[in-house]
Enzyme design. Structure first.
Site, mmCIF file in Angstrom:
data_model
loop_
_atom_site.group_PDB
_atom_site.id
_atom_site.type_symbol
_atom_site.label_atom_id
_atom_site.label_comp_id
_atom_site.label_asym_id
_atom_site.label_seq_id
_atom_site.Cartn_x
_atom_site.Cartn_y
_atom_site.Cartn_z
ATOM 1 N N THR A 1 -14.711 -8.446 -5.206
ATOM 2 C CA THR A 1 -15.311 -7.845 -4.020
ATOM 3 C C THR A 1 -14.607 -6.526 -3.692
ATOM 4 O OG1 THR A 1 -13.866 -8.789 -2.293
ATOM 5 C CG2 THR A 1 -15.655 -10.195 -3.125
ATOM 6 N N ASN B 1 -6.232 -9.333 -1.393
ATOM 7 C CA ASN B 1 -5.513 -8.179 -1.920
ATOM 8 C C ASN B 1 -5.816 -6.891 -1.162
ATOM 9 O OD1 ASN B 1 -4.271 -6.390 -4.141
ATOM 10 N ND2 ASN B 1 -6.418 -5.765 -4.131
ATOM 11 N N SER C 1 1.315 -9.278 -0.019
ATOM 12 C CA SER C 1 2.146 -8.660 1.005
ATOM 13 C C SER C 1 2.949 -7.521 0.385
ATOM 14 C CB SER C 1 3.054 -9.714 1.647
ATOM 15 O OG SER C 1 3.761 -9.174 2.730
ATOM 16 N N TYR D 1 2.451 0.464 8.218
ATOM 17 C CA TYR D 1 2.236 -0.368 7.042
ATOM 18 C C TYR D 1 3.239 -1.509 6.990
ATOM 19 C CZ TYR D 1 1.785 -1.730 2.136
ATOM 20 O OH TYR D 1 1.595 -2.447 0.979
ATOM 21 N N LYS E 1 2.501 -5.650 7.234
ATOM 22 C CA LYS E 1 2.865 -6.637 6.214
ATOM 23 C C LYS E 1 3.801 -7.702 6.783
ATOM 24 C CE LYS E 1 0.415 -5.117 2.807
ATOM 25 N NZ LYS E 1 -0.716 -5.903 2.270
ATOM 26 N N VAL F 1 4.440 -0.987 -7.651
ATOM 27 C CA VAL F 1 3.464 -0.858 -8.732
ATOM 28 C C VAL F 1 2.922 0.575 -8.789
ATOM 29 C CG1 VAL F 1 1.355 -1.827 -9.729
ATOM 30 C CG2 VAL F 1 2.861 -3.276 -8.348
ATOM 31 N N THR G 1 0.420 2.447 -8.536
ATOM 32 C CA THR G 1 -0.919 2.657 -7.991
ATOM 33 C C THR G 1 -0.923 3.951 -7.181
ATOM 34 O OG1 THR G 1 -0.405 1.474 -5.951
ATOM 35 C CG2 THR G 1 -1.256 0.168 -7.798
#
Length: 237
Positions: free
Chosen positions: A31, A84, A139, A157, A161, A188, A190
């Site tokens: 999704t 996610n 998280s 942010y 979390k 990561v 990203t």
């Protein structure tokens, strides 16, 4: 065949998880807010004979419950739900506590905190029909209050979390028939990870996907309510 539902699947960790679960023989219900523009996701699902992605904006209750109706037409149960989808403040990573934009902060909390609550609620009937009955909230180590330092200030942010970690505990306390955990995926490589201006993130998207799948597969009832590292160790709240 086991089924996993992943929110925020259009890119980054979400897309990495889609690819990893497909490789491991799962039916993947992917999704994202706008499946039509998610070209990498569309091609991945089409090439592997998976269902087409479902539109789901985790900041909208109408979108969440409409998506749940659509998903119920595709699958009879869900084994794993991975919450996610997440966003950062508009000035991320420069987000000091003094001068926080109220509307922007509410946007972040709506997605990162309320989103997982409402998504889990909407898909609970399908989760209870599954075999694994796992809810995973993605998280961040940035949400560890014990680990907060003055050298790394991304207030909105981090606070979202930390709130997600608390939400996870209360979900687990209430949903005793499910395993509910928060997992931090590490730093990561990203778009969001690279925006932290601290160098190149050491963990690739595919590497994070592999480690997350392994840790999620090994989750036990005793892990429920805990904040875990990508390797499955209990992380400091």
């Amino acid at each position: 065949m086991k089924t996993v539902l992943i929110t925020g699947s259009s890119r980054g960790i979400g897309l990495g998880l889609v690819k990893e679960y497909v490789k491991n023989g799962y039916k993947v219900v992917a999704t994202c807010r706008d499946p039509e523009t998610a070209s990498d996701l569309k091609s991945t699902l089409a090439e592997t004979n998976q269902p087409s992605a479902i539109a789901l904006d985790v900041a909208s209750d109408d979108s969440i419950f409409k998506a749940a109706e659509e998903v119920s037409k595709i699958v009879d149960s869900i084994d794993i739900l991975i919450n996610n989808a997440g966003v950062a403040a508009k000035n991320h990573p420069n987000d000091p506590a003094i001068g926080v934009d109220r509307e922007d902060a509410l946007r972040v909390y709506s997605t990162n905190v309320i989103g997982p609550l409402k998504v889990t609620e909407a898909f609970l009937p399908l989760l209870r029909k599954g075999n694994e009955k796992k809810v995973v909230n993605i998280s961040s180590s940035s949400g560890s209050i014990a680990g907060a330092t003055p050298s790394f200030v991304i207030t909105t942010y981090c606070a979202s979390k930390a709130a997600l970690n608390m939400v996870t505990r209360y979900q687990a306390f209430e949903l005793k028939d499910l395993i509910v955990v928060a997992i931090e995926p590490g730093w990561v490589n990203t778009d969001m990870g690279r925006s932290d201006c601290l160098g190149t993130p050491p963990l690739s998207i595919s590497g994070a996907g592999r480690k997350l799948l392994r840790t999620i597969s090994n989750l036990k009832e005793s892990d429920s309510s805990w904040f875990l590292s990508i390797n499955g160790d209990r992380y400091s709240f």
